[in-house]
Every structure is written in C-alpha cells, then in structure tokens.
Design a protein around this motif. Structure first.
Motif, short mmCIF file in Angstrom:
data_model
loop_
_atom_site.label_atom_id
_atom_site.label_comp_id
_atom_site.label_asym_id
_atom_site.label_seq_id
_atom_site.Cartn_x
_atom_site.Cartn_y
_atom_site.Cartn_z
N GLN A 43 0.86 -1.22 -0.11
CA GLN A 43 -0.08 0.05 -0.03
C GLN A 43 0.84 1.33 -0.13
OE1 GLN A 43 -3.36 -0.01 -0.12
NE2 GLN A 43 -3.34 -2.06 -0.35
N SER A 44 0.29 2.41 -0.64
CA SER A 44 1.07 3.67 -0.80
C SER A 44 0.63 4.40 0.41
CB SER A 44 1.13 4.12 -2.07
OG SER A 44 1.43 5.48 -2.14
N THR A 45 1.23 4.94 1.30
CA THR A 45 1.14 5.78 2.12
C THR A 45 1.49 7.11 1.99
OG1 THR A 45 2.88 5.44 3.67
CG2 THR A 45 0.98 4.05 4.13
N ARG A 46 0.58 8.07 2.61
CA ARG A 46 0.90 9.61 2.70
C ARG A 46 1.21 9.97 4.09
NH1 ARG A 46 1.88 14.59 2.73
NH2 ARG A 46 0.58 16.15 1.94
N ASP A 47 2.52 10.25 4.51
CA ASP A 47 2.93 10.46 5.92
C ASP A 47 3.11 11.95 6.01
OD1 ASP A 47 3.10 7.76 6.18
OD2 ASP A 47 5.51 7.79 5.50
N GLN A 48 2.67 12.28 7.14
CA GLN A 48 2.54 13.75 7.76
C GLN A 48 3.10 13.65 9.15
OE1 GLN A 48 -1.76 14.45 7.33
NE2 GLN A 48 -1.20 16.18 6.13
N GLU A 49 4.15 14.83 8.91
CA GLU A 49 4.76 15.30 10.46
C GLU A 49 4.14 16.54 10.78
OE1 GLU A 49 8.66 14.27 11.24
OE2 GLU A 49 8.86 12.52 10.14
N ALA A 50 3.76 16.39 12.30
CA ALA A 50 3.31 17.75 12.89
C ALA A 50 2.12 18.40 12.46
CB ALA A 50 4.37 18.36 13.35
N ALA A 51 1.23 17.69 11.81
CA ALA A 51 0.05 18.03 11.11
C ALA A 51 -0.89 18.66 11.91
CB ALA A 51 -0.88 16.85 10.29
N SER A 52 -1.74 19.64 11.79
CA SER A 52 -2.54 20.30 12.49
C SER A 52 -3.85 20.18 11.89
CB SER A 52 -2.33 21.93 12.54
OG SER A 52 -3.13 22.56 13.37
N CYS A 53 -4.66 19.45 12.61
CA CYS A 53 -6.04 18.96 12.27
C CYS A 53 -6.95 18.71 13.23
CB CYS A 53 -5.71 17.86 10.96
SG CYS A 53 -7.39 17.39 10.54
N CYS A 54 -8.18 18.94 13.14
CA CYS A 54 -8.96 18.43 14.21
C CYS A 54 -8.63 19.00 15.28
CB CYS A 54 -9.33 16.88 14.23
SG CYS A 54 -9.71 16.41 12.71
N TYR A 55 -8.12 20.27 15.63
CA TYR A 55 -7.90 20.94 16.87
C TYR A 55 -6.57 20.04 17.63
CZ TYR A 55 -12.06 23.93 15.85
OH TYR A 55 -12.49 24.59 15.33
N ALA A 56 -5.79 19.33 17.02
CA ALA A 56 -4.80 18.63 17.58
C ALA A 56 -3.58 18.63 16.76
CB ALA A 56 -5.30 17.06 17.73
N LYS A 57 -2.48 18.49 17.10
CA LYS A 57 -1.01 18.11 16.52
C LYS A 57 -0.75 16.80 16.41
CE LYS A 57 0.51 22.50 16.00
NZ LYS A 57 0.71 22.92 14.44
N SER A 58 -0.51 16.18 15.32
CA SER A 58 -0.38 14.65 15.17
C SER A 58 0.53 14.49 14.13
CB SER A 58 -1.81 13.97 14.92
OG SER A 58 -2.87 14.17 15.83
N ASN A 59 1.28 13.16 14.14
CA ASN A 59 1.90 12.86 13.15
C ASN A 59 0.95 11.55 12.42
OD1 ASN A 59 4.42 14.09 13.56
ND2 ASN A 59 5.17 12.55 14.98
N LYS A 60 1.12 11.52 11.18
CA LYS A 60 0.03 10.60 10.47
C LYS A 60 0.53 9.92 9.36
CE LYS A 60 -3.61 14.10 11.41
NZ LYS A 60 -4.98 14.53 10.67
N SER A 61 -0.30 8.55 9.15
CA SER A 61 0.14 7.87 7.82
C SER A 61 -1.40 7.69 7.23
CB SER A 61 0.74 6.77 8.11
OG SER A 61 1.13 6.12 7.00
N TRP A 62 -1.46 8.17 6.03
CA TRP A 62 -2.87 8.14 5.51
C TRP A 62 -2.80 6.89 4.49
CZ3 TRP A 62 -7.27 10.51 6.60
CH2 TRP A 62 -7.29 11.89 7.24
N VAL A 63 -3.87 6.38 4.21
CA VAL A 63 -3.91 5.17 3.02
C VAL A 63 -5.07 5.15 2.56
CG1 VAL A 63 -4.41 3.22 4.73
CG2 VAL A 63 -2.90 2.73 2.53
N THR A 64 -5.56 4.41 1.40
CA THR A 64 -6.70 4.34 0.82
C THR A 64 -6.96 2.80 0.76
OG1 THR A 64 -6.69 6.50 -0.20
CG2 THR A 64 -8.48 4.77 -1.01
N ASP A 65 -8.14 2.31 1.44
CA ASP A 65 -8.35 0.86 1.09
C ASP A 65 -8.93 0.41 -0.12
OD1 ASP A 65 -11.11 1.21 1.08
OD2 ASP A 65 -11.66 0.12 2.64
N PRO A 66 -8.93 -0.67 -0.64
CA PRO A 66 -9.25 -1.16 -1.97
C PRO A 66 -10.54 -0.65 -2.35
CG PRO A 66 -8.18 -3.09 -0.76
CD PRO A 66 -8.37 -1.82 0.23
N SER A 67 -11.41 -0.36 -1.54
CA SER A 67 -12.74 0.26 -1.99
C SER A 67 -12.80 1.70 -2.01
CB SER A 67 -13.69 -0.14 -0.96
OG SER A 67 -14.05 -1.66 -0.83
#
Length: 149
Positions: free
Chosen positions: A83-107
C-alpha cells in the motif's frame, strides 16, 4: 493500546452532539463551533463529528496509537502489504497536533493512522483525498429485511 477512530461529517452539529451524547451517555471531550470529539473507553473509540460544508456521511476511519513507534510500525506494515501511504509530521487537524500516515483501502475509503501529541487552536487542514470517496449514509431504518446489521 490502539483506539478506533471514526470521523463523520454532519448536517447539524448541535443536533448531532445531542444524539451522540445520549448514545454514549457522555458529553464530548472536545467541543468547538464546527467540531466535537468523544474519547471513549467503552467502546474504545475516538469519535469525531464536524460540520464544515462537506457532504454528510462517513468521512474517514482510522487507528489512533499511543506513540510514534506504534505509528511507524503500522505504516511499515501497510507499505509491506504494497500500500502507498502519505505520511505527515506535525500536522494540525481537528484541533490537535499529530503525526499521521494515510492510506486508501481497496474500496476507496480513507484510513488515517495517527499519534496525537498536542492541541491546536484551529481546526487545521484535512488530508486531501487521492481518490473519490464513498459516502456511507443510512437512508432507511435498519431491519433484518433491509440487509443491514
């Protein structure tokens, strides 16, 4: 410890806050003019709702982890599975600071794996979807004959 995350876009934030507060028997742990979040232990879920002008329905799902190490492990497993992921560091979203890794499932459903390490004073920016997103919205009451549940 991992916690399931669900983010739902809603038509009417106040009405939805009332509904989910009754459903879970608890008030939101975070409440803003366009957003509310429940951090529940029973069930173990981070449920967020927002009213930001997007189509109502399931926005994305995810897994919240307790450390960057757990996040790296999940992201690594997704990459090993091809799976291809989109990684983010120190993202500001939803009133929070987070490190993230996004992926899209087969559907086409977006999954967010994330480690939150602080608060933010603004909603911030969501990750832009890379593919058309399905909107999952119940149109009829659930019953054995409707095929849901």
């Amino acid at each position: 410890m991992k916690r399931l995350h669900l983010h739902i876009a809603v038509d009417d934030l106040e009405q939805s806050i009332g509904f989910y507060s009754v459903l879970f028997g608890a008030s939101p742990t975070v409440r803003e003019s366009d957003y509310a979040k429940w951090m529940l232990d029973d069930p173990k879920v981070n449920l967020a709702i927002s009213q930001r002008g997007v189509q109502p329905g399931l926005d994305h799902v995810g897994i919240q982890v307790d450390s960057d190490e757990e996040l790296r492990s999940l992201s690594s497993r997704l990459k090993q599975a091809g799976q291809s992921t989109r990684d983010q560091e120190a993202a500001s979203c939803c009133y929070a600071k987070s490190n993230k890794s996004w992926v899209t499932d087969p559907s086409g459903l977006r999954w967010e794996t994330f480690f939150t390490f602080g608060q933010a004073t603004a909603y911030g920016e969501d990750e832009e979807p890379t593919a058309p997103q399905p909107v999952i919205k119940a149109k009829t009451a659930c019953s054995p004959s409707s095929g849901c549940c």
